[in-house]
Scaffold this motif. Structure first.
Motif, PDB file in Angstrom:
ATOM      1  N   CYS A  31       0.895  -1.095  -0.056  1.00  0.00           N
ATOM      2  CA  CYS A  31      -0.106  -0.135  -0.015  1.00  0.00           C
ATOM      3  C   CYS A  31       0.821   1.133   0.076  1.00  0.00           C
ATOM      4  O   CYS A  31       1.948   1.272   0.541  1.00  0.00           O
ATOM      5  CB  CYS A  31      -1.138  -0.075   1.235  1.00  0.00           C
ATOM      6  SG  CYS A  31      -0.040  -0.244   2.872  1.00  0.00           S
ATOM      7  N   THR A  32       0.372   2.376  -0.502  1.00  0.00           N
ATOM      8  CA  THR A  32       1.226   3.608  -0.574  1.00  0.00           C
ATOM      9  C   THR A  32       0.221   4.717  -0.544  1.00  0.00           C
ATOM     10  O   THR A  32      -1.108   4.720  -0.860  1.00  0.00           O
ATOM     11  CB  THR A  32       1.884   3.738  -1.920  1.00  0.00           C
ATOM     12  OG1 THR A  32       2.510   4.957  -2.024  1.00  0.00           O
ATOM     13  CG2 THR A  32       0.841   3.683  -2.995  1.00  0.00           C
ATOM     14  N   THR A  33       0.806   5.885   0.121  1.00  0.00           N
ATOM     15  CA  THR A  33       0.093   7.084   0.081  1.00  0.00           C
ATOM     16  C   THR A  33       0.298   7.906  -1.253  1.00  0.00           C
ATOM     17  O   THR A  33      -0.269   9.113  -1.236  1.00  0.00           O
ATOM     18  CB  THR A  33       0.480   7.866   1.321  1.00  0.00           C
ATOM     19  OG1 THR A  33       1.951   8.357   1.101  1.00  0.00           O
ATOM     20  CG2 THR A  33       0.224   7.318   2.559  1.00  0.00           C
ATOM     21  N   ARG A  34       1.033   7.507  -2.249  1.00  0.00           N
ATOM     22  CA  ARG A  34       1.290   8.428  -3.449  1.00  0.00           C
ATOM     23  C   ARG A  34       0.123   8.393  -4.211  1.00  0.00           C
ATOM     24  O   ARG A  34      -0.524   7.297  -4.217  1.00  0.00           O
ATOM     25  CB  ARG A  34       2.544   7.689  -4.086  1.00  0.00           C
ATOM     26  CG  ARG A  34       2.510   6.773  -4.999  1.00  0.00           C
ATOM     27  CD  ARG A  34       3.419   7.106  -6.236  1.00  0.00           C
ATOM     28  NE  ARG A  34       3.650   5.854  -6.574  1.00  0.00           N
ATOM     29  CZ  ARG A  34       3.118   5.190  -7.361  1.00  0.00           C
ATOM     30  NH1 ARG A  34       1.893   5.565  -7.690  1.00  0.00           N
ATOM     31  NH2 ARG A  34       3.679   4.178  -8.425  1.00  0.00           N
ATOM     32  N   ALA A  35      -0.069   9.393  -4.984  1.00  0.00           N
ATOM     33  CA  ALA A  35      -1.362   9.343  -6.020  1.00  0.00           C
ATOM     34  C   ALA A  35      -0.968   8.290  -6.986  1.00  0.00           C
ATOM     35  O   ALA A  35       0.184   7.934  -7.507  1.00  0.00           O
ATOM     36  CB  ALA A  35      -1.056  10.641  -6.537  1.00  0.00           C
ATOM     37  N   ARG A  36      -2.162   7.874  -7.572  1.00  0.00           N
ATOM     38  CA  ARG A  36      -2.019   6.661  -8.469  1.00  0.00           C
ATOM     39  C   ARG A  36      -1.787   7.268  -9.774  1.00  0.00           C
ATOM     40  O   ARG A  36      -1.863   8.203 -10.370  1.00  0.00           O
ATOM     41  CB  ARG A  36      -3.326   6.282  -8.772  1.00  0.00           C
ATOM     42  CG  ARG A  36      -3.741   4.984  -9.324  1.00  0.00           C
ATOM     43  CD  ARG A  36      -4.719   4.124  -9.000  1.00  0.00           C
ATOM     44  NE  ARG A  36      -6.167   4.846  -8.818  1.00  0.00           N
ATOM     45  CZ  ARG A  36      -6.922   4.458  -9.923  1.00  0.00           C
ATOM     46  NH1 ARG A  36      -6.800   3.878 -11.034  1.00  0.00           N
ATOM     47  NH2 ARG A  36      -8.298   5.246  -9.737  1.00  0.00           N
ATOM     48  N   ARG A  37      -0.689   6.649 -10.478  1.00  0.00           N
ATOM     49  CA  ARG A  37      -0.180   7.162 -11.812  1.00  0.00           C
ATOM     50  C   ARG A  37      -1.218   6.656 -12.957  1.00  0.00           C
ATOM     51  O   ARG A  37      -1.678   5.536 -12.766  1.00  0.00           O
ATOM     52  CB  ARG A  37       1.227   6.453 -12.265  1.00  0.00           C
ATOM     53  CG  ARG A  37       2.291   6.892 -11.252  1.00  0.00           C
ATOM     54  CD  ARG A  37       3.680   6.540 -11.706  1.00  0.00           C
ATOM     55  NE  ARG A  37       4.788   6.795 -10.942  1.00  0.00           N
ATOM     56  CZ  ARG A  37       5.509   6.126 -10.467  1.00  0.00           C
ATOM     57  NH1 ARG A  37       5.447   4.736 -10.810  1.00  0.00           N
ATOM     58  NH2 ARG A  37       6.553   6.354  -9.495  1.00  0.00           N
ATOM     59  N   PRO A  38      -1.343   7.247 -14.270  1.00  0.00           N
ATOM     60  CA  PRO A  38      -2.035   6.816 -15.207  1.00  0.00           C
ATOM     61  C   PRO A  38      -1.836   5.302 -15.411  1.00  0.00           C
ATOM     62  O   PRO A  38      -0.344   4.946 -15.656  1.00  0.00           O
ATOM     63  CB  PRO A  38      -1.566   7.707 -16.130  1.00  0.00           C
ATOM     64  CG  PRO A  38      -1.111   8.863 -15.898  1.00  0.00           C
ATOM     65  CD  PRO A  38      -0.425   8.566 -14.540  1.00  0.00           C
ATOM     66  N   GLY A  39      -2.949   4.361 -15.570  1.00  0.00           N
ATOM     67  CA  GLY A  39      -2.471   3.052 -15.987  1.00  0.00           C
ATOM     68  C   GLY A  39      -2.559   2.128 -14.790  1.00  0.00           C
ATOM     69  O   GLY A  39      -2.774   0.986 -14.850  1.00  0.00           O
ATOM     70  N   GLU A  40      -2.415   2.840 -13.563  1.00  0.00           N
ATOM     71  CA  GLU A  40      -2.020   2.127 -12.373  1.00  0.00           C
ATOM     72  C   GLU A  40      -3.435   1.549 -12.053  1.00  0.00           C
ATOM     73  O   GLU A  40      -4.500   2.051 -11.887  1.00  0.00           O
ATOM     74  CB  GLU A  40      -1.406   2.539 -11.271  1.00  0.00           C
ATOM     75  CG  GLU A  40      -0.040   2.487 -11.455  1.00  0.00           C
ATOM     76  CD  GLU A  40       0.942   3.245 -10.462  1.00  0.00           C
ATOM     77  OE1 GLU A  40       2.069   3.086 -10.267  1.00  0.00           O
ATOM     78  OE2 GLU A  40       0.309   4.091  -9.557  1.00  0.00           O
ATOM     79  N   VAL A  41      -3.743   0.039 -11.311  1.00  0.00           N
ATOM     80  CA  VAL A  41      -5.014  -0.227 -10.909  1.00  0.00           C
ATOM     81  C   VAL A  41      -4.949  -0.541  -9.558  1.00  0.00           C
ATOM     82  O   VAL A  41      -4.133  -1.075  -8.901  1.00  0.00           O
ATOM     83  CB  VAL A  41      -5.139  -1.569 -11.724  1.00  0.00           C
ATOM     84  CG1 VAL A  41      -6.720  -2.145 -11.354  1.00  0.00           C
ATOM     85  CG2 VAL A  41      -5.352  -1.473 -13.084  1.00  0.00           C
ATOM     86  N   GLU A  42      -6.196   0.012  -8.830  1.00  0.00           N
ATOM     87  CA  GLU A  42      -6.008  -0.128  -7.202  1.00  0.00           C
ATOM     88  C   GLU A  42      -6.299  -1.792  -7.256  1.00  0.00           C
ATOM     89  O   GLU A  42      -6.920  -2.520  -7.726  1.00  0.00           O
ATOM     90  CB  GLU A  42      -7.482   0.427  -6.889  1.00  0.00           C
ATOM     91  CG  GLU A  42      -7.890   0.123  -5.714  1.00  0.00           C
ATOM     92  CD  GLU A  42      -7.076   0.392  -4.402  1.00  0.00           C
ATOM     93  OE1 GLU A  42      -6.452   1.268  -4.492  1.00  0.00           O
ATOM     94  OE2 GLU A  42      -7.247  -0.107  -3.230  1.00  0.00           O
ATOM     95  N   GLY A  43      -5.315  -1.898  -6.008  1.00  0.00           N
ATOM     96  CA  GLY A  43      -5.656  -3.464  -5.749  1.00  0.00           C
ATOM     97  C   GLY A  43      -4.604  -4.568  -6.601  1.00  0.00           C
ATOM     98  O   GLY A  43      -4.676  -5.836  -6.493  1.00  0.00           O
ATOM     99  N   LYS A  44      -4.166  -4.064  -7.735  1.00  0.00           N
ATOM    100  CA  LYS A  44      -3.193  -4.809  -8.512  1.00  0.00           C
ATOM    101  C   LYS A  44      -1.933  -4.258  -8.304  1.00  0.00           C
ATOM    102  O   LYS A  44      -1.039  -5.070  -8.075  1.00  0.00           O
ATOM    103  CB  LYS A  44      -3.704  -4.543  -9.700  1.00  0.00           C
ATOM    104  CG  LYS A  44      -3.158  -5.442 -10.867  1.00  0.00           C
ATOM    105  CD  LYS A  44      -3.804  -5.616 -12.290  1.00  0.00           C
ATOM    106  CE  LYS A  44      -2.813  -6.149 -13.351  1.00  0.00           C
ATOM    107  NZ  LYS A  44      -1.771  -5.484 -13.950  1.00  0.00           N
ATOM    108  N   ASP A  45      -1.681  -2.824  -8.750  1.00  0.00           N
ATOM    109  CA  ASP A  45      -0.249  -2.210  -8.589  1.00  0.00           C
ATOM    110  C   ASP A  45      -0.050  -2.028  -7.061  1.00  0.00           C
ATOM    111  O   ASP A  45       0.966  -2.242  -6.444  1.00  0.00           O
ATOM    112  CB  ASP A  45      -0.411  -1.071  -9.604  1.00  0.00           C
ATOM    113  CG  ASP A  45      -0.421  -1.448 -10.712  1.00  0.00           C
ATOM    114  OD1 ASP A  45       0.449  -1.842 -11.478  1.00  0.00           O
ATOM    115  OD2 ASP A  45      -1.566  -1.076 -11.436  1.00  0.00           O
ATOM    116  N   TYR A  46      -1.112  -1.455  -6.515  1.00  0.00           N
ATOM    117  CA  TYR A  46      -1.039  -0.911  -5.057  1.00  0.00           C
ATOM    118  C   TYR A  46      -2.427  -0.876  -4.384  1.00  0.00           C
ATOM    119  O   TYR A  46      -3.325  -1.096  -5.075  1.00  0.00           O
ATOM    120  CB  TYR A  46      -0.201   0.477  -4.985  1.00  0.00           C
ATOM    121  CG  TYR A  46       0.993   0.587  -5.096  1.00  0.00           C
ATOM    122  CD1 TYR A  46       1.900   0.162  -4.073  1.00  0.00           C
ATOM    123  CD2 TYR A  46       1.593   1.249  -6.264  1.00  0.00           C
ATOM    124  CE1 TYR A  46       3.485   0.447  -4.356  1.00  0.00           C
ATOM    125  CE2 TYR A  46       3.083   1.446  -6.365  1.00  0.00           C
ATOM    126  CZ  TYR A  46       3.755   1.011  -5.312  1.00  0.00           C
ATOM    127  OH  TYR A  46       5.134   1.063  -5.688  1.00  0.00           O
TER     128      TYR A  46
END
Ligand code: 5GP
Length: 199
Positions: A31-46
């Protein structure tokens, strides 16, 4: 297995390749507090969490390890590692050098791999290529200096020049590690028991 590298070193692509071709591994989602980058998926990347949520997870002992990297918090939920272990798979963790040290301390049998780009020029190209702002590139290079200082503490070093080769090398390390006698004593014991019954 823990993989660390300077930012832009190729952890994420090596991880994706490895997960695709070697089904023994599962990614333990962090888990991370950083903002999601384009293309990143919740629960898959972080798992993307707020600073408050992160503090609660940390205070509640839900994180195996955590670190602050480039101004954001990152942490490995105990649950995501346990889930992988329960499936009988190898947890693959791509975390920073502080996190790697914590995991190795808690689980000394962890295999640590430091991934290094072939040279600085390639690293800078990769960082710029993924759209990092110049000030972010500078921060990441400064962090890289500190990360390199602890690279010698890793079990293995892989140079990520040609991606398929780097993936193959990490898979080979895993293969060899699974052959270590200490990881297979149950098989020796089982064989000995068969012998005992026979004699
Ligand atoms: P990024 O923001 O580029 O995805 O990751 C920044 C750094 O944080 C990378 O070095 C990455 O490996 C590391 N990182 C990601 N998740 C975790 C984690 O759960 N714990 C620690 N210690 N580092 C992490």
């Amino acid at each position: 297995m823990v993989i660390s590298s300077p930012s832009g070193g190729g952890k994420t692509v090596v991880r994706s390749g490895l997960l695709k071709q070697d089904k023994r591994f599962s990614f333990s989602i962090t888990c991370t507090t950083r903002a999601r980058r384009p293309g990143e998926v919740e629960g898959k990347d972080y798992y993307f969490v707020s600073a408050d949520q992160f503090s609660r997870l940390r205070a509640g002992g839900k994180l195996l390890e955590w670190a602050k990297v480039h101004g954001n918090y990152y942490g490995t939920p105990v649950k995501s590692v346990v889930e992988v272990l329960e499936k009988g798979r190898i947890p693959l963790m791509t975390i920073d050098v502080k996190g790697a040290r914590s995991v190795k301390r808690i689980f000394p049998e962890t295999v640590t791999v430091f991934l290094l780009p072939p040279d600085l020029k390639t690293l800078v190209q990769r960082l710029r290529g993924r759209g990092e702002a110049p000030e972010n590139v500078a921060v990441r290079l400064e962090t890289a200096r500190a990360e390199l200082k602890v690279a010698s503490g890793y079990d293995y070093l892989v140079i990520n020049d040609k991606l398929p080769e780097a993936i193959r090398e990490v898979a080979a390390i895993a293969e060899l590690e699974t052959r270590k006698t200490g990881r297979n004593l149950d098989k020796v014991t089982a064989f000995r028991k068969q012998l005992d019954r026979k004699i």
